[in-house]
Design a protein around this motif. Sequence first.
Motif, PDB file in Angstrom:
ATOM      1  N   ILE A 122       0.854  -1.188   0.000  1.00 10.10           N
ATOM      2  CA  ILE A 122       0.000   0.000   0.000  1.00 10.10           C
ATOM      3  C   ILE A 122       0.891   1.239   0.000  1.00 10.10           C
ATOM      4  N   LYS A 123       0.633   2.157  -0.926  1.00  8.40           N
ATOM      5  CA  LYS A 123       1.489   3.335  -1.128  1.00  8.40           C
ATOM      6  C   LYS A 123       1.670   4.179   0.139  1.00  8.40           C
ATOM      7  N   PRO A 124       0.600   4.566   0.866  1.00  8.73           N
ATOM      8  CA  PRO A 124       0.817   5.438   2.029  1.00  8.73           C
ATOM      9  C   PRO A 124       1.643   4.784   3.140  1.00  8.73           C
ATOM     10  N   LEU A 125       1.618   3.462   3.230  1.00  3.62           N
ATOM     11  CA  LEU A 125       2.341   2.786   4.309  1.00  3.62           C
ATOM     12  C   LEU A 125       3.786   2.453   3.952  1.00  3.62           C
ATOM     13  N   GLN A 126       4.175   2.620   2.691  1.00  2.99           N
ATOM     14  CA  GLN A 126       5.487   2.143   2.251  1.00  2.99           C
ATOM     15  C   GLN A 126       6.656   2.851   2.924  1.00  2.99           C
ATOM     16  N   ASP A 127       6.474   4.073   3.364  1.00  7.77           N
ATOM     17  CA  ASP A 127       7.564   4.799   4.016  1.00  7.77           C
ATOM     18  C   ASP A 127       7.428   4.830   5.535  1.00  7.77           C
ATOM     19  N   SER A 128       6.529   4.058   6.082  1.00  2.00           N
ATOM     20  CA  SER A 128       6.292   4.103   7.532  1.00  2.00           C
ATOM     21  C   SER A 128       7.153   3.065   8.257  1.00  2.00           C
ATOM     22  N   ARG A 129       7.196   3.204   9.576  1.00  3.80           N
ATOM     23  CA  ARG A 129       7.928   2.235  10.393  1.00  3.80           C
ATOM     24  C   ARG A 129       7.241   0.879  10.400  1.00  3.80           C
ATOM     25  N   PHE A 130       5.944   0.891  10.185  1.00  2.05           N
ATOM     26  CA  PHE A 130       5.188  -0.362  10.167  1.00  2.05           C
ATOM     27  C   PHE A 130       5.761  -1.325   9.125  1.00  2.05           C
ATOM     28  N   VAL A 131       6.051  -0.800   7.944  1.00  2.02           N
ATOM     29  CA  VAL A 131       6.602  -1.638   6.873  1.00  2.02           C
ATOM     30  C   VAL A 131       7.983  -2.155   7.261  1.00  2.02           C
ATOM     31  N   LEU A 132       8.773  -1.311   7.937  1.00  2.01           N
ATOM     32  CA  LEU A 132      10.088  -1.770   8.391  1.00  2.01           C
ATOM     33  C   LEU A 132       9.954  -2.908   9.401  1.00  2.01           C
ATOM     34  N   TYR A 133       8.960  -2.804  10.283  1.00  3.38           N
ATOM     35  CA  TYR A 133       8.726  -3.882  11.245  1.00  3.38           C
ATOM     36  C   TYR A 133       8.288  -5.163  10.543  1.00  3.38           C
ATOM     37  N   VAL A 134       7.427  -5.027   9.544  1.00  2.00           N
ATOM     38  CA  VAL A 134       6.964  -6.207   8.798  1.00  2.00           C
ATOM     39  C   VAL A 134       8.137  -6.851   8.061  1.00  2.00           C
ATOM     40  N   LEU A 135       9.004  -6.030   7.471  1.00  2.00           N
ATOM     41  CA  LEU A 135      10.182  -6.572   6.785  1.00  2.00           C
ATOM     42  C   LEU A 135      11.110  -7.292   7.761  1.00  2.00           C
ATOM     43  N   ALA A 136      11.294  -6.716   8.954  1.00  2.00           N
ATOM     44  CA  ALA A 136      12.139  -7.361   9.965  1.00  2.00           C
ATOM     45  C   ALA A 136      11.518  -8.677  10.424  1.00  2.00           C
ATOM     46  N   ILE A 137      10.211  -8.686  10.627  1.00  2.00           N
ATOM     47  CA  ILE A 137       9.510  -9.921  11.020  1.00  2.00           C
ATOM     48  C   ILE A 137       9.668 -10.974   9.932  1.00  2.00           C
ATOM     49  N   ALA A 138       9.517 -10.572   8.679  1.00  2.00           N
ATOM     50  CA  ALA A 138       9.643 -11.519   7.563  1.00  2.00           C
ATOM     51  C   ALA A 138      11.042 -12.113   7.508  1.00  2.00           C
ATOM     52  N   ARG A 139      12.078 -11.272   7.721  1.00  2.00           N
ATOM     53  CA  ARG A 139      13.459 -11.771   7.688  1.00  2.00           C
ATOM     54  C   ARG A 139      13.716 -12.776   8.804  1.00  2.00           C
ATOM     55  N   VAL A 140      13.304 -12.430  10.030  1.00  2.00           N
ATOM     56  CA  VAL A 140      13.544 -13.319  11.177  1.00  2.00           C
ATOM     57  C   VAL A 140      12.776 -14.631  11.008  1.00  2.00           C
ATOM     58  N   CYS A 141      11.508 -14.524  10.622  1.00  2.00           N
ATOM     59  CA  CYS A 141      10.695 -15.738  10.436  1.00  2.00           C
ATOM     60  C   CYS A 141      11.264 -16.623   9.336  1.00  2.00           C
ATOM     61  N   ASN A 142      11.775 -15.999   8.274  1.00  2.00           N
ATOM     62  CA  ASN A 142      12.361 -16.775   7.177  1.00  2.00           C
ATOM     63  C   ASN A 142      13.604 -17.526   7.635  1.00  2.00           C
ATOM     64  N   LYS A 143      14.450 -16.884   8.451  1.00  2.00           N
ATOM     65  CA  LYS A 143      15.639 -17.567   8.964  1.00  2.00           C
ATOM     66  C   LYS A 143      15.257 -18.740   9.855  1.00  2.00           C
ATOM     67  N   ILE A 144      14.249 -18.545  10.708  1.00  2.00           N
ATOM     68  CA  ILE A 144      13.803 -19.629  11.594  1.00  2.00           C
ATOM     69  C   ILE A 144      13.219 -20.781  10.772  1.00  2.00           C
ATOM     70  N   THR A 145      12.432 -20.452   9.751  1.00  2.00           N
ATOM     71  CA  THR A 145      11.819 -21.491   8.912  1.00  2.00           C
ATOM     72  C   THR A 145      12.879 -22.280   8.152  1.00  2.00           C
ATOM     73  N   ILE A 146      13.868 -21.594   7.612  1.00  2.00           N
ATOM     74  CA  ILE A 146      14.946 -22.292   6.899  1.00  2.00           C
ATOM     75  C   ILE A 146      15.689 -23.220   7.852  1.00  2.00           C
ATOM     76  N   PHE A 147      15.925 -22.755   9.084  1.00  2.00           N
ATOM     77  CA  PHE A 147      16.592 -23.604  10.078  1.00  2.00           C
ATOM     78  C   PHE A 147      15.734 -24.832  10.391  1.00  2.00           C
ATOM     79  N   ILE A 148      14.428 -24.639  10.600  1.00  2.00           N
ATOM     80  CA  ILE A 148      13.530 -25.760  10.930  1.00  2.00           C
ATOM     81  C   ILE A 148      13.521 -26.777   9.796  1.00  2.00           C
ATOM     82  N   LEU A 149      13.392 -26.296   8.566  1.00  2.00           N
ATOM     83  CA  LEU A 149      13.285 -27.221   7.431  1.00  2.00           C
ATOM     84  C   LEU A 149      14.609 -27.926   7.128  1.00  2.00           C
ATOM     85  N   ASN A 150      15.710 -27.172   7.115  1.00  2.00           N
ATOM     86  CA  ASN A 150      16.997 -27.758   6.724  1.00  2.00           C
ATOM     87  C   ASN A 150      17.679 -28.536   7.833  1.00  2.00           C
TER      88      ASN A 150
END
Length: 196
Positions: free
Chosen positions: A149-177
């Motif tokens: 969403i355009k208005p949210l792209q420069d907000s801290r909320f998006v940065l938090y979502v990106l950080a959550i996605a990165r951490v969750c992805n690392k945990i998922t890769i560890f669980i699977l591999n």
Amino acid sequence: MRIIINKLWQFKLPLTLLAIILFAIWVGPLLPDSMQSLLYAISLTLKELLIFSLPFIVFSLLLNSLVHMKQGAIRLIVLLIPLMCISNFIATWIAYFAGDVILHKANLSVVTEIATKELHPTWDLNFPPLVGPLYAILLAVLLGLSTAIKPLQDSRFVLYVLAIARVCNKITIFILNRIVLPLLPLMILGFVVKMQ
């Protein structure tokens, strides 16, 4: 010789699974009942752990995909939902026709009573699901689409979502591999022993 070994190493997991299945078919009936129960209990425990962590894995993979697609995420969701419905519809009809052919056309009789020994696991763990996979999918879609969403792209909320996605992805890769793939042969071994 080295080329052959390298080619076989590419198929390490399928060859390991095939070896486990053949081992269970040949050696499984010779194992004592206590060992069979132990292998079956380990398989059930691993299955429960996998089912327990499945909503997190689905959430992580879907959120990570949507976050990295940005504007293409909406198109992905619009395509994904009808394709899932079509896939389930086709799978249901294939199962119906296959069952119809096997039961009626092949003249197979359904055996109702078989005198066999039943294998009980040494222990049985049941983990209650914290959240269902459907809720994990909905949350991942909402968070992933919010980054597009355009208005949210420069907000801290998006940065938090990106950080959550990165951490969750690392945990998922560890669980699977590191957990699921190495323990998959052991899980299959117990279930093949149970099938016998």
